[in-house]
Scaffold this active site. Sequence first.
Site, PDB file in Angstrom:
ATOM      1  N   HIS A  90     -11.769   8.541 -27.432  1.00 40.32           N
ATOM      2  CA  HIS A  90     -10.540   8.283 -27.709  1.00 40.32           C
ATOM      3  C   HIS A  90      -9.436   8.636 -26.870  1.00 40.32           C
ATOM      4  O   HIS A  90      -8.617   9.186 -27.160  1.00 40.32           O
ATOM      5  CB  HIS A  90     -10.241   8.936 -29.119  1.00 40.32           C
ATOM      6  CG  HIS A  90     -11.339   8.971 -30.166  1.00 40.32           C
ATOM      7  ND1 HIS A  90     -11.489   9.850 -31.295  1.00 40.32           N
ATOM      8  CD2 HIS A  90     -12.042   7.950 -30.392  1.00 40.32           C
ATOM      9  CE1 HIS A  90     -12.508   9.452 -32.168  1.00 40.32           C
ATOM     10  NE2 HIS A  90     -12.758   8.244 -31.710  1.00 40.32           N
ATOM     11  N   GLN A  91      -9.816   8.066 -25.618  1.00 40.00           N
ATOM     12  CA  GLN A  91      -8.924   8.361 -24.611  1.00 40.00           C
ATOM     13  C   GLN A  91      -7.792   7.805 -24.361  1.00 40.00           C
ATOM     14  O   GLN A  91      -7.742   6.454 -24.611  1.00 40.00           O
ATOM     15  CB  GLN A  91      -9.687   8.329 -23.179  1.00 40.00           C
ATOM     16  CG  GLN A  91     -11.027   9.170 -22.972  1.00 40.00           C
ATOM     17  CD  GLN A  91     -12.288   8.175 -23.689  1.00 40.00           C
ATOM     18  OE1 GLN A  91     -12.126   7.288 -24.368  1.00 40.00           O
ATOM     19  NE2 GLN A  91     -13.288   8.656 -23.270  1.00 40.00           N
TER      20      GLN A  91
END
Length: 613
Positions: free
Chosen positions: A549-550
């Site tokens: 989930h960067q």
Amino acid sequence: MNFVLVLVLNYWQVSAALFSLPSSWLWFLHRGEQEACHKCACAREESSTLPSTCGSPDEYTFMQYMECKLSEACDFVDPTGCRRHDTIPDMTEVDFVVVGAGSAGSVVASRLSEEASWSVALLEAGGPEPTASQAPSMYFNYQRPHSHNWDFALEPQGAACLGYPAGRCHWPRGKSMGGTSVIHGMMYMRGNPWDYNNLESMNINGWNYRDVLPYFLKGENNTEIGTIAEPAYHQTGGYLTVQRFRDQPQIAHSIMAGAKEMGYDTYGDLNGKNQLGFTIAQATTRDGLRLSLSRAYLHPILHRKNLHINMFSMVTKVLVDKEKKMALGVEYEKDGKLRRVIARKEVILCAGAVQSPQILLLSGIGPAEHLQKHDIAVMHNLPRVGKNLINHVSFNVKFSITNKTDTVTGFARLDVMDKVPATVPHIQMFFDGYMANCSRKGKIYNETQNFLHMVPTLLRPLSRGEIKLRSSDYKQPPLIYANYLESKEDVDILIKGIRLCIQLSKTSALKKEGLQLVTAKLKGCENLNFDSDAYWECAVRHFTNPENHQVGTCSMGSSEEDSVIDSKLRVHGMKGLRIIDASSFPVVPSGNLNAPVVMLAEKGVDIIKQDYN
């Protein structure tokens, strides 16, 4: 997030011959995979994921057969494979160049090409999405090193990932049409309304929850409105089908019962009015199969003459007019040759939180001192490129169990002193169990012992990282400094999450399932008292789980001093250059990231259409 029966039951519904033809399986084992498998039209030669995932061939004979049969299911084959050799002539002019055909790029190219007078070039470094990934239970296979996975290695750090080889965690990132939506866990979560309303306090206008909800709805085709999905928060008719998996084993309902014992709401719509609670989550699937963003948004419109898809095309840089501060197009490499495509209107980077900042830096857009270190001409000094890297981080709490689990998730508040409203969770819970992706005999359970992992996930980490260039060579992956758990508060919240998992395991509903905490000490933490806070801190620092989930590396903001792009997703100080992908978010939403990225892309294209009337 386990999809044990999804592979078995749902694929059987598509190709029911598998178990009814045991002799064909035996024939396959004696003849060899290449002779037994038949090639579909548009299919690309794909290397098996099984050796890197399952070990010795003797350990996955049944799954060899399954992988073969999946490749023969021609409805699963990516039709863009018929275009894999297409090449846009050098110096071609188009209106928009979209870089990256992942979650955001698939949406952006689809929506831009709705305007028949606009020509759109979509450049993707990978090829067609792998056929076997359509079976949800196979998703873990693509988390390992593979031609469809960039498999970025993080730089070693002193506070996290200490138990992994060389102290490095890895990020699986999709390298194909559909990008990471081809290899992720498919869960459809939007985040909390506060995530978006809070952007206004950061002087980012037009992105509060009231503004973004229509764009969540625009792309959605939710098949469960009125049951799990609250009608006011969902819609039908969009490209992206959203539904629960049909297989819901008993352990999933036992987890619901245990959560209810603890006072949580259960079976609700966590994308609706209330995000707190536990539910059997909806996912981006259709008829039991994975629905990547390419499959959802691009496959239905491949007939459009104004959309030009170029695969195996790695962008090396944005072409910039330094005097005018204007993006002119991009340079890319295909088949060993450098080529250029010119943008009459805009270049739109949709390469993700790792590669969008990398492309900017390679183009001479970024911190001047860093660019000069790598002998890159400074086209535009933009200090925040690559900064503000944020990612969710989690930890696996291991339990032995006699059953298996499914796509269950939950959001919980903890006893934490902060200024976040009481409606906003501190952690998200995932549940991992036995997966059949390395089954020897087609069993949907482990023949020896099953384990369940409860995975508390930190939703608002305070620690920040950054992306830097390793060199000026575009083929070299960037340096990724995640800086996980540098804030002690991040560790403390994760430990509270672990305590919540243990408490949940002790409910009467889960005791009936034979759930027991595994008390074997983890390597590196043997000298600490098991279940002490010091032990769990050691555990999370050694066996840190980076989620996929960067965000944040090209974030929205009000000026060049605090961000890379403005609220219209335009790069500060540049003309004709936008960034529309996860890197654009200044903070990470409270949940899985794919749905917010789709929303961002939908809204981003509407902004572009408004700008060009």
